[in-house]
Design an enzyme around this catalytic site. Structure first.
Site, PDB file in Angstrom:
ATOM      1  N   CYS A 157      13.893  11.494   5.384  1.00 14.84           N
ATOM      2  CA  CYS A 157      13.066  11.221   7.418  1.00 14.84           C
ATOM      3  C   CYS A 157      14.870  11.887   7.931  1.00 14.84           C
ATOM      4  CB  CYS A 157      13.416   9.342   7.423  1.00 14.84           C
ATOM      5  SG  CYS A 157      14.902   8.938   6.425  1.00 14.84           S
ATOM      6  N   GLU A 205      10.125   1.671  10.291  1.00 16.73           N
ATOM      7  CA  GLU A 205      11.496   2.468   9.617  1.00 16.73           C
ATOM      8  C   GLU A 205      10.376   3.974   9.989  1.00 16.73           C
ATOM      9  OE1 GLU A 205      14.864   2.847   8.983  1.00 16.73           O
ATOM     10  OE2 GLU A 205      15.029   0.124   8.102  1.00 16.73           O
ATOM     11  N   LYS A 261       1.094  -0.667  -0.427  1.00 16.76           N
ATOM     12  CA  LYS A 261       0.386   0.440   0.275  1.00 16.76           C
ATOM     13  C   LYS A 261       0.952   0.982   0.174  1.00 16.76           C
ATOM     14  CE  LYS A 261      -1.834   2.535   2.860  1.00 16.76           C
ATOM     15  NZ  LYS A 261      -2.172   3.926   2.418  1.00 16.76           N
ATOM     16  N   GLU A 278       9.180  16.705  15.142  1.00 14.12           N
ATOM     17  CA  GLU A 278       9.803  16.495  13.677  1.00 14.12           C
ATOM     18  C   GLU A 278       8.725  17.515  13.293  1.00 14.12           C
ATOM     19  OE1 GLU A 278       8.350  12.696  11.530  1.00 14.12           O
ATOM     20  OE2 GLU A 278      10.229  12.883  10.549  1.00 14.12           O
TER      21      GLU A 278
HETATM   22  P1  NAD Z   1       2.209   8.138   7.984  1.00 10.65           P
HETATM   23  O1  NAD Z   1       2.926   7.460   9.354  1.00 10.65           O
HETATM   24  O2  NAD Z   1       1.301   9.069   7.619  1.00 10.65           O
HETATM   25  O3  NAD Z   1       1.910   7.615   6.430  1.00 10.65           O
HETATM   26  C1  NAD Z   1       2.744   5.751   6.040  1.00 10.65           C
HETATM   27  C2  NAD Z   1       1.760   5.291   5.607  1.00 10.65           C
HETATM   28  O4  NAD Z   1       1.073   4.429   6.302  1.00 10.65           O
HETATM   29  C3  NAD Z   1       0.787   5.452   4.486  1.00 10.65           C
HETATM   30  O5  NAD Z   1       0.872   4.988   3.286  1.00 10.65           O
HETATM   31  C4  NAD Z   1      -0.328   5.957   4.961  1.00 10.65           C
HETATM   32  O6  NAD Z   1      -1.375   5.641   4.533  1.00 10.65           O
HETATM   33  C5  NAD Z   1      -0.572   4.317   6.139  1.00 10.65           C
HETATM   34  N1  NAD Z   1      -1.025   4.341   7.086  1.00 10.65           N
HETATM   35  C6  NAD Z   1      -1.519   5.637   8.351  1.00 10.65           C
HETATM   36  N2  NAD Z   1      -2.170   5.031   8.950  1.00 10.65           N
HETATM   37  C7  NAD Z   1      -2.194   3.392   9.460  1.00 10.65           C
HETATM   38  C8  NAD Z   1      -2.518   2.681  10.104  1.00 10.65           C
HETATM   39  N3  NAD Z   1      -3.425   2.735  10.858  1.00 10.65           N
HETATM   40  N4  NAD Z   1      -2.176   1.748   9.780  1.00 10.65           N
HETATM   41  C9  NAD Z   1      -1.869   1.434   8.288  1.00 10.65           C
HETATM   42  N5  NAD Z   1      -1.300   2.196   7.526  1.00 10.65           N
HETATM   43  C10 NAD Z   1      -1.441   3.274   8.308  1.00 10.65           C
HETATM   44  O7  NAD Z   1       3.812   7.850   7.110  1.00 10.65           O
HETATM   45  P2  NAD Z   1       4.180  10.208   6.042  1.00 10.65           P
HETATM   46  O8  NAD Z   1       3.446  11.430   6.871  1.00 10.65           O
HETATM   47  O9  NAD Z   1       3.180   9.444   4.868  1.00 10.65           O
HETATM   48  O10 NAD Z   1       5.788   9.746   6.395  1.00 10.65           O
HETATM   49  C11 NAD Z   1       6.389  11.166   6.747  1.00 10.65           C
HETATM   50  C12 NAD Z   1       6.962  10.461   7.648  1.00 10.65           C
HETATM   51  O11 NAD Z   1       7.643   9.351   7.000  1.00 10.65           O
HETATM   52  C13 NAD Z   1       8.308  11.104   8.394  1.00 10.65           C
HETATM   53  O12 NAD Z   1       8.078  10.753  10.276  1.00 10.65           O
HETATM   54  C14 NAD Z   1       9.183  10.420   7.672  1.00 10.65           C
HETATM   55  O13 NAD Z   1      10.786  10.672   8.968  1.00 10.65           O
HETATM   56  C15 NAD Z   1       8.700   8.831   7.674  1.00 10.65           C
HETATM   57  N6  NAD Z   1       9.798   8.142   7.471  1.00 10.65           N
HETATM   58  C16 NAD Z   1      10.614   7.251   7.388  1.00 10.65           C
HETATM   59  C17 NAD Z   1      11.743   6.996   6.877  1.00 10.65           C
HETATM   60  C18 NAD Z   1      12.982   6.515   7.540  1.00 10.65           C
HETATM   61  O14 NAD Z   1      13.840   5.074   6.617  1.00 10.65           O
HETATM   62  N7  NAD Z   1      13.176   5.917   9.215  1.00 10.65           N
HETATM   63  C19 NAD Z   1      12.116   6.882   5.443  1.00 10.65           C
HETATM   64  C20 NAD Z   1      10.371   8.288   5.062  1.00 10.65           C
HETATM   65  C21 NAD Z   1       9.479   8.904   5.445  1.00 10.65           C
END
Ligand code: NAD
Length: 479
Positions: free
Chosen positions: A280, A246, A171, A382
């Site tokens: 990130c 991650e 997804k 963040e």
């Molecule tokens: P998010 O957590 O809002 O969403 C990430 C994914 O999870 C999306 O596909 C979203 O639809 C899904 N999601 C949301 N709620 C869910 C649930 N209850 N169950 C299952 N899936 C769910 O994050 P975002 O806003 O898309 O991305 C930004 C964040 O990602 C930042 O905190 C960033 O630091 C982090 N990030 C981390 C890395 C890493 O490698 N550590 C890399 C890129 C981004």
């Protein structure tokens, strides 16, 4: 334009027939409708993945390696398309989308093909017995990814999962679904086996949660925010699913007094503002030795002011829009909070209204805030946008203490002309990834991941191949 889920090799409408709007954040226009999927669609995808599992898992690894190379070749033919689509979906500059997103999405397949090809099966001799380790796939795996590097992060999970013989229900973020759809078109064009990769579009709490909860999905690899990571862990851990998380970061860029200051200023600006600070690994806290603070700040501000914020479709744009209007409001609310917390805006600080076609785009000036306390909210939470704070330290020990003050522990960089000092400092920082005199310099064989609230587990090289394998040790007693 409307896209569909990709289930069992076919583009499939969502069972509930409902769709979500997907925007180009640099123009504010709706560019696509995407399926608003729920557990019924996930159920179909899991069934398809289960059906495809035995024959995919039984293929010799070298045949799966060949498939990865075929996918890489087919993606290469659409490299410009990937970059253009990613730029439109995320608002990131086209030059960045070409250099980073498109290239790395292809490289992920090439890298894991080569890495799996070289994988040596382990054997351990004892005085009276031999152990050998066999690898089996985990089964059907769930891959959930964010919007900041959409195809790059999705393929970083898909490639190792595939090559180790798993089948996939993925997804992508609902904010950036288009390149995952492009990947499905590519799979169709090369007659990739049906059901091995299934893509479900939709919201986290419905489509994403259904993936987490499905009992036949045996592993979850998740990249996203720390608060979502908690929900993922709460759901998946009691079901004893394999789990890779991650999560977020609040990384420190440390400038020591012996650094080459012009180079360090360029590095710190790039680390803070690449992809509008939405990586990130971005260095959103710049810690500067007080002895060189007055000399360093003008250099840093000059670098930041030289970054051109503009239409992402133009080649000379350095900084595009942030991901959405909602996110822009969140980032700007942190700028307001920074002022309330006693911060002073050294450069930037506001929204930018660009001419048409970007007059309704979510553009923010790259912003540096001075004078915040190191434990203020703006310096520890963040923000994930183009806002960085600068802080002074008076000793290397104090720099380490400041770097380690947040709940996060993903990455960081140290800038110095003394490599011994740089390495000593880097080793004291509680993070999974540290750079000395560079940033975002990646060898894909190395472990990638965070400590503290930045995640659980590591990706990259053997770590990814192990996550997507079940290992069995067979111990045979000598005759
Ligand atoms: P998010 O957590 O809002 O969403 C990430 C994914 O999870 C999306 O596909 C979203 O639809 C899904 N999601 C949301 N709620 C869910 C649930 N209850 N169950 C299952 N899936 C769910 O994050 P975002 O806003 O898309 O991305 C930004 C964040 O990602 C930042 O905190 C960033 O630091 C982090 N990030 C981390 C890395 C890493 O490698 N550590 C890399 C890129 C981004």
């Amino acid at each position: 334009m409307q896209i569909e889920n990709f289930i069992d090799g076919k583009f499939t409408t969502p069972r509930n027939g409902t769709y979500l709007d997907n925007y180009n954040p640099a123009t504010g226009e709706v560019i696509t409708k995407i399926p608003n999927s729920d557990n019924e669609d996930v159920e179909l995808a899991v069934k398809a993945a289960q059906k495809a599992l035995p024959s995919w898992a039984d293929l010799p690894r070298i045949k799966r390696v060949e498939w990865l190379r075929k996918i890489a070749k087919a993606l290469e033919l659409r490299k410009d398309d990937i970059a253009m689509t990613e730029s439109m979906d995320t608002g990131k500059p086209i030059s960045l989308a070409k250099r980073v997103d498109a290239s790395r999405s292809i490289a992920n397949f090439e890298f894991f093909a080569e890495h799996a090809e070289k994988l040596v099966d382990e054997e351990y001799e004892m005085a009276d017995a031999t152990n050998y380790v066999i690898r089996k796939p985990v089964g059907v795996v769930g891959l959930i990814t964010p919007w900041n590097l959409p195809l790059y992060l999705l393929t970083w999970k898909i490639a190792p999962a595939l090559v180790m013989g798993n089948t996939i229900v993925a997804k992508p973020s609902e904010l950036t679904p288009l390149t995952a759809n492009l990947l499905c078109e590519v799979l169709t064009s090369i007659q990739f086996p049906s059901g091995v990769i299934n893509v479900i579009h939709g919201l986290g709490p419905s489509a994403g949660q259904a993936i987490l909860e499905h009992p036949q999905i045996k592993a979850i690899s998740f990249t996203g925010g720390t608060s979502t990571g908690k929900i993922v862990a709460q759901t998946a851990a009691p079901m004893f699913k394999k789990l890779s998380l991650e999560l977020g970061g609040k990384n420190a860029t440390i400038i020591l007094d012996d650094a080459d200051l012009p180079t360090a200023a360029k590095g710190a600006a790039r680390a803070a503002f690449t992809n509008s600070g939405q990586v990130c690994l971005c260095g959103s806290r710049i810690l500067i030795d007080s002895k060189i603070y007055d000399e360093f700040m003008p250099l840093l501000i000059k670098e930041v002011k030289a970054m051109k914020v503009g239409n992402p479709a133009k080649e000379n744009t350095d900084i595009g829009s942030v991901i959405s209007h909602t996110h822009m409001e969140k980032v700007l609310s942190y700028v307001d909070l920074a002022k309330q917390e006693g911060g002073k805006i050294a450069t930037g600080g506001g929204r930018i209204i660009l001419p048409k076609p970007n007059s309704n785009g979510a553009f923010i000036e790259p912003t540096i805030v001075e004078g915040l306390s190191i434990d203020s909210r703006c310096a520890t939470e963040e923000i994930f946008g183009p806002v960085a704070s600068v802080h002074q330290f008076t000793s290397d020990d104090e720099a380490v203490r400041m770097a380690n003050i947040t709940e996060y522990g993903l990455a960081g960089s140290v800038w110095t002309s003394d490599l011994t000092r740089g390495k000593s400092l880097a080793e004291k920082i509680e993070s999974g990834i540290l750079w000395v005199n560079t940033w975002l310099h990646r060898d894909l064989r190395t472990p990638f991941g965070g400590v503290k609230n930045s995640g659980v587990g590591r990706e990259g090289g053997d770590w990814s191949l192990n996550f997507f394998s079940e290992l069995t040790n067979v111990c045979v007693k000598d005759e």
